[in-house]
Design a protein around this motif. Sequence first.
Motif, short mmCIF file in Angstrom:
data_model
loop_
_atom_site.label_atom_id
_atom_site.label_comp_id
_atom_site.label_asym_id
_atom_site.label_seq_id
_atom_site.Cartn_x
_atom_site.Cartn_y
_atom_site.Cartn_z
N GLY A 158 -4.48 13.22 -1.21
CA GLY A 158 -4.19 12.38 -2.34
C GLY A 158 -5.45 11.91 -3.03
N SER A 159 -5.31 10.82 -3.72
CA SER A 159 -6.45 10.32 -4.51
C SER A 159 -6.96 8.98 -3.98
N LEU A 160 -6.88 8.77 -2.66
CA LEU A 160 -7.41 7.52 -2.10
C LEU A 160 -8.91 7.45 -2.33
N LEU A 220 -11.61 2.31 -0.94
CA LEU A 220 -10.36 1.77 -0.40
C LEU A 220 -10.24 2.09 1.08
N LEU A 265 -3.15 6.94 6.87
CA LEU A 265 -3.77 7.48 5.66
C LEU A 265 -3.75 9.00 5.80
N ALA A 316 2.25 1.79 -3.44
CA ALA A 316 1.26 2.16 -4.46
C ALA A 316 0.61 3.52 -4.23
N HIS A 317 0.60 3.99 -3.00
CA HIS A 317 -0.12 5.23 -2.67
C HIS A 317 0.77 6.15 -1.83
N PRO A 318 1.19 7.27 -2.37
CA PRO A 318 2.06 8.17 -1.60
C PRO A 318 1.38 8.73 -0.34
N GLU A 319 0.05 8.72 -0.29
CA GLU A 319 -0.65 9.24 0.88
C GLU A 319 -0.77 8.21 2.00
N ILE A 320 -0.24 7.00 1.78
CA ILE A 320 -0.20 5.98 2.83
C ILE A 320 1.24 5.86 3.30
N LEU A 332 0.83 -1.21 0.00
CA LEU A 332 0.00 0.00 0.00
C LEU A 332 0.86 1.26 0.00
N ARG A 333 1.92 1.25 0.80
CA ARG A 333 2.81 2.42 0.84
C ARG A 333 3.50 2.63 -0.51
#
Length: 138
Positions: free
Chosen positions: A89-91, A95, A85, A67-71, A64-65
Amino acid sequence: MGGIDLQETARDRALELPAAGFERPFGPEVDVAKVLGKVFLLLIPVQDTPVVVLKAEPRDAEALRAAHPEITPGYHMNKRHWITLNPGGSLPEELVRELVTNSYLLVVEGLPRSRRHVDPATFLAGDPGSSRTDGPAA
């Protein structure tokens, strides 16, 4: 998703889960979601920014970290087993809801079978309400 929306999405999902509830053991700024006394979610401000802190399987947390900079790693928690979280970002909302559910199920899995309100293995297979046991609500 902004910080307030992020926390509201996480809170709403947590409140839908059997035997889950919120407490404020660390003061009025920190909401802690628990299932039968065990923490699975924190809604906290970090430098005045609302964030969500959740339990996660270490391999899932790593993926998850990546794939997603906001995690990011769990704020003030074990960095292998918890994630944060962050807003901005675009979560996707779905999700966030899924991550709250997964955190809850990880904690329920660690409870004695006699205290579980759901079977973690089948909870998501169908209607979550049908997975409840006849045990008392916390």
